[in-house]
Each structure stands twice: as C-alpha cells, then as structure tokens.
Scaffold this active site. Structure first.
Site, short mmCIF file in Angstrom:
data_model
loop_
_atom_site.label_atom_id
_atom_site.label_comp_id
_atom_site.label_asym_id
_atom_site.label_seq_id
_atom_site.Cartn_x
_atom_site.Cartn_y
_atom_site.Cartn_z
N THR A 37 23.94 36.35 32.93
CA THR A 37 23.52 37.37 31.97
C THR A 37 23.00 36.72 30.70
O THR A 37 23.57 35.75 30.20
CB THR A 37 24.70 38.29 31.61
OG1 THR A 37 25.20 38.91 32.80
CG2 THR A 37 24.28 39.38 30.64
N LEU B 294 29.65 36.49 27.95
CA LEU B 294 28.64 37.01 28.85
C LEU B 294 28.70 36.18 30.13
O LEU B 294 28.91 34.96 30.08
CB LEU B 294 27.23 36.90 28.24
CG LEU B 294 26.93 37.76 27.01
CD1 LEU B 294 25.53 37.45 26.50
CD2 LEU B 294 27.08 39.23 27.31
N ASP B 295 28.52 36.83 31.27
CA ASP B 295 28.52 36.11 32.54
C ASP B 295 27.42 35.05 32.53
O ASP B 295 26.41 35.17 31.81
CB ASP B 295 28.29 37.06 33.70
CG ASP B 295 29.42 38.07 33.85
OD1 ASP B 295 30.54 37.77 33.39
OD2 ASP B 295 29.17 39.15 34.41
N ARG B 296 27.58 34.05 33.37
CA ARG B 296 26.62 32.95 33.42
C ARG B 296 25.19 33.45 33.65
O ARG B 296 24.25 32.98 33.01
CB ARG B 296 27.01 31.97 34.54
CG ARG B 296 26.08 30.77 34.65
CD ARG B 296 26.54 29.81 35.74
NE ARG B 296 25.74 28.60 35.75
CZ ARG B 296 25.96 27.57 36.55
NH1 ARG B 296 26.95 27.62 37.42
NH2 ARG B 296 25.18 26.51 36.50
#
Length: 351
Positions: free
Chosen positions: A145, A141-143
């Site tokens: 998110t 997951l993106d930072r």
C-alpha cells in the site's frame, strides 16, 4: 548514530539573527563549524531543513542540529536507500508518502531496510518515540500500500497521536480499485477481523475477531478491461489488512491483491490501494493538519487503463460515515445507505 540531536529555542535577543551566527552563540561552536552544519543539511528550523546560512531566525523557533554521520555500514546504506517523500515536517510530527513495496517497520523477515529505519536516519530524534523496534511509527501501511503515513518525533507527540487514533479522531481516506460492483453508492462494512485459522499469515472476518468498520463511497465504475469499481474508503478502525479483508468479504476484492483479491488486468504488481488523505490535530498546537498524498504513477497507469476521469481532489475529499459511528455492529456486511449506483458502459457513478 554516534551522538544525539541538539535542540534549542531561539530567544528574543536573537530574533532576526542569521542561523549560523545564532547557532554559534547558542552552542559555543565556531561560525565556520555552524556554517558547515547548515551546508551539510544538519540544521532544522521548526522541523524544516535549511541549507542556507543567511536564513534569519524568529524568537520562539526551534533550531535542531542532527548528528554528524560517520562512515556508514552496509545496513545503514540500505536504510538510506529506502525512498520516501516528506509531505509535512515540524518539530513534533512527520508525514510521509510511503511508496508501495516498502515495509513500514522491522518485523518477521524484514529486520532492516524499512521505512522506520530510513526515518530515523533522517530524523534521529525519532529513535526515542514509539514502541521498541518501531521508532516514530504511529500507524502502519501494508507493504504493497502507498500513501500518507504520520510519524512522531518525540514521546509526547506519539502518545497524543495514538490517543487520537484510539478516539477515532484521525481521518484516513483511501483510494481502492476493486473487482465487481457494490450494491449502493455509499455504505459501511461492519465486521470483526481476526487471524485466519487456516492461513495464519492472513487475516479474516471472524466471529471472535476485533471490531472493525470501513465506510466506502463509489467514485467510478468500469466495465473494461474488467468489471471494477474505484472506491473511496474511510477507516473508522485500523485493523491489520482491514480494507483488503473487508472488501474481499463483501465480494469486492482488491485488484492486484494476491492474498485477498484478484489479479489486476493492467499488471501493476501490487494491491491497488493508496492512502490519499490524512487529517489529525497537531499534538502540540492543536491546529488541524490535513495532508493529501499524490497518486503514485503505477496507480495512475491503472486508472488510465480503465478510462478513469475522476480527479485526485475528488478521490481524496473527506466524506462523512454512512452510519452512526457511535454504534458498533457485528454483521459481516452492512450496505444500503444510499442510492443504488447508476450504470453506463464506462462509468456508472461519480461522486
């Protein structure tokens, strides 16, 4: 870590025995030593931590003793400080609720203090699973998110989960608060994603990118404090920044996303994207595992500011893809699979 985990299977002869006595018999340690291990939280039964030595064991259960921690270095203390909630844990997989602001695994500019580091501190056997530098990490997951993330505790589980992802058998549902209004209640964004040729740290819809597809369904629409839509997004593929790039490409940029979207009027300070549901087949038992990640407080504050009335259960509910998932397209956007949204002053469409 200065030693490896020990893992044993409870034989029939020790079924019903206390965990401290059974571990003493199985490992050759004294009763007082095994009791101390339990009290320190170093004993897991089928992946679940126990801290009471009177717990009774069942035949066939897996009992694991994690390593004794020595004095920690500054880097290890940073790892331990990384917050995360365990939503599910067993001998093969761990599902966590990643907070926004936490980097999933080490990479450029983030050599330590990542979720992967913290996971290995808590589940040492995870160190042997996954790619080098990314122990246990099956997907990321993106930072910015938040939400559900599945990790593997051994190589076999890792390989099985990666295969499920490649076969598009893992269901991943996200809640996204986006600027603007889609032309239909349901639809699919079908567009290849590759490296942005101008901004190399970003991704973009490009003709030579990798095939990518995102399905969406409108949960609510708002006119105040700005025109926005609460979307439920289902990933069919899992490209870097996929939902953020796809929504921006069709004129629905994420609120709070400074790379691809627009500022959010509430001032939450991160992209308003949350992985709220994750479903997969257990790599060992084959049983269905269905996990929901609670909505974080900051996302809740944003929804309250917009006057949202939709429930968390509705946001995380599974929904079928809007088009035949066996076919690949190459258009920049594909809408129109469903009725046009109804419009009112506060919410136009609730599913």
């Amino acid at each position: 870590m200065n030693e490896r985990s020990e893992r044993v299977t409870v034989p029939e002869a020790l079924s019903g025995e206390r965990v401290d006595r059974a571990m003493s018999l199985l490992t050759g340690r004294s009763r007082s030593e095994t009791a101390d291990m339990v009290a320190q939280g170093r004993v897991l039964i089928d992946g679940e931590q126990v801290t009471t030595r009177s717990v009774r064991l069942s035949a066939g259960s897996t009992v694991e003793v994690t390593p004794q921690r020595s004095a920690t270095s500054a880097a290890e203390r940073r790892h331990e400080a990384v917050p995360f909630e365990v939503l599910h844990a067993d001998a093969d997989v761990v599902v966590v609720n990643k907070p926004a602001g936490v980097v999933t695994h080490p990479g450029s500019g983030h050599a330590s203090g990542t979720l992967a580091d913290a996971l290995v501190e808590r589940f040492p056997d995870m160190a042997d699973a996954g790619q080098p530098g990314r122990p246990g990490i099956v997907h990321r997951l993106d930072r910015g998110t938040s939400g559900a993330l599945v990790c593997a505790r051994n190589r076999a589980a890792y390989d099985a989960l990666v295969e499920q992802l490649s076969q598009r058998l893992v269901v991943r549902i996200y809640a996204a608060l986006a600027s603007g209004r889609p032309p239909a209640e349901t639809g699919t964004i079908d567009a290849p994603i590759g490296r942005d040729q101008t901004h190399r740290m970003r991704m973009a819809v490009t003709s030579d990118g990798r095939w990518a597809r995102t399905h969406y369904r409108v949960a609510e629409m708002f006119t105040h404090p700005v025109e926005a839509s609460l979307l439920r997004c289902r990933l069919e593929t899992g490209r870097t920044h996929q939902i953020r790039v796809h929504l921006a490409a069709v004129g629905l940029p994420l609120l709070g996303d400074l790379a691809y979207g627009v500022p959010d009027p509430v001032g939450i300070g991160r992209p308003l994207l949350h992985a709220c549901r994750l479903s997969f087949r257990h790599p060992t038992s084959g049983a269905d595992v269905d996990i929901e990640a609670p909505m974080p407080a900051d996302f809740d504050r944003a929804l309250t500011a917009f006057g949202s009335t939709v429930s968390a259960a509705v946001l995380s509910a599974e929904f079928p893809p809007a088009i035949d998932t066996s076919q690949r397209g190459c258009s920049a956007s594909h809408f129109g699979h469903g009725a046009r949204p109804r419009e009112t002053s506060a919410t136009a469409a609730r599913l």
